[in-house]
Design a protein around this motif. Structure first.
Motif, PDB file in Angstrom:
ATOM      1  N   GLU A  97      -6.563   6.343  -0.492  1.00 13.67           N
ATOM      2  CA  GLU A  97      -6.529   5.070   0.106  1.00 13.67           C
ATOM      3  C   GLU A  97      -7.322   4.055  -0.777  1.00 13.67           C
ATOM      4  N   HIS A 143       0.886  -1.151  -0.115  1.00 17.01           N
ATOM      5  CA  HIS A 143       0.125  -0.028  -0.023  1.00 17.01           C
ATOM      6  C   HIS A 143       0.906   1.394  -0.073  1.00 17.01           C
ATOM      7  N   GLU A 144       1.931   1.371   0.802  1.00 17.78           N
ATOM      8  CA  GLU A 144       2.713   2.588   0.838  1.00 17.78           C
ATOM      9  C   GLU A 144       3.429   2.757  -0.256  1.00 17.78           C
ATOM     10  N   PHE A 148      -0.168   7.432   4.891  1.00 13.67           N
ATOM     11  CA  PHE A 148      -0.601   6.391   5.950  1.00 13.67           C
ATOM     12  C   PHE A 148      -1.261   5.237   5.339  1.00 13.67           C
ATOM     13  N   ARG A 149      -1.356   4.165   6.261  1.00 12.37           N
ATOM     14  CA  ARG A 149      -2.171   3.150   6.047  1.00 12.37           C
ATOM     15  C   ARG A 149      -3.248   3.162   7.305  1.00 12.37           C
ATOM     16  N   HIS A 151       1.510   4.616  -2.686  1.00 12.93           N
ATOM     17  CA  HIS A 151       1.481   5.747  -2.416  1.00 12.93           C
ATOM     18  C   HIS A 151       2.644   6.809  -3.149  1.00 12.93           C
TER      19      HIS A 151
HETATM   20 ZN    ZN Z   1      -2.526   5.245   2.507  1.00 13.81          ZN
END
Ligand code: ZN
Length: 194
Positions: free
Chosen positions: A135, A96-97, A118-119, A100
């Motif tokens: 997100e 996930h990061e 963030f997650r 980003h």
């Molecule tokens: Zn995130």
């Protein structure tokens, strides 16, 4: 609720596109046991001419149920993953990061406490529709690099079980099931019966 279904769908589509682009750009980070996220972080760092470090920390005491975050320091970019969560979930957080970073959601040249991504599954972003969209994008990116569509399809065709696939990709059986359902759904819409 933040954003319409159509908007969320669009973010998911963008995440999938970005994931496919990542898979094509960095084919060497895929081993015979799914994506190697340490290799992926290194390859993405080279791509941006930065060092990307993946670190573990117990974030369980932080507010907002944070699974991980990314920030920039002088010596490089740091992805911090909540060591209190199961390994499967930590893998998803790293992916996930990386999404980003690849998407440019964080300014890699800016050392600033506010320059962070963030997650978190909690309501941290629900007041900010733009962050909420990012997100969705980062989550579908993560699913795409952890469980690439073409590989999942070929496993399905060879009759590999959900549990075996989950083991291979290093994801939870539940994440694997959701992924398979999503792929089947998109296939249905892509290739109508003739
Ligand atoms: Zn995130």
């Amino acid at each position: 609720m933040e954003g319409s279904m159509a908007e969320i769908k669009e973010e998911v589509r963008k995440g999938v596109e970005l994931g496919k682009r990542f898979n094509k750009t960095f084919p060497n980070v895929f081993t015979n046991c799914g994506v190697d996220l340490n290799l992926a972080a290194r390859a993405l760092g080279d791509y941006f001419n930065k060092k990307i470090f993946v670190k573990n920390a117990d974030l369980s005491k932080m507010k907002g149920g944070i699974s991980g975050f990314t920030f920039v320091r002088e010596d490089g970019v740091y992805i911090v993953v909540n060591s209190d969560e199961p390994p499967y979930r930590q893998r998803f957080t790293i992916a996930h990061e990386l999404g980003h970073i690849f998407n440019g959601d964080i300014d890699l040249g800016k050392i600033d406490n506010l320059n962070m991504v963030f997650r978190s599954d909690l309501e941290l972003f629900y007041g900010d529709p733009e962050k909420f969209k990012l997100e969705q994008m980062a989550n579908s990116f993560a699913a795409e690099i952890l469980m690439p569509e073409d590989q999942v399809l070929s496993f399905m065709k060879s009759g590999v079980s959900v549990e075996e696939m989950a083991m291979f990709f290093g994801v939870s059986p539940q994440a694997m099931r959701i992924r398979i359902a999503g792929i089947l759904h998109s296939q249905d819409h892509k290739q109508p019966e003739n």
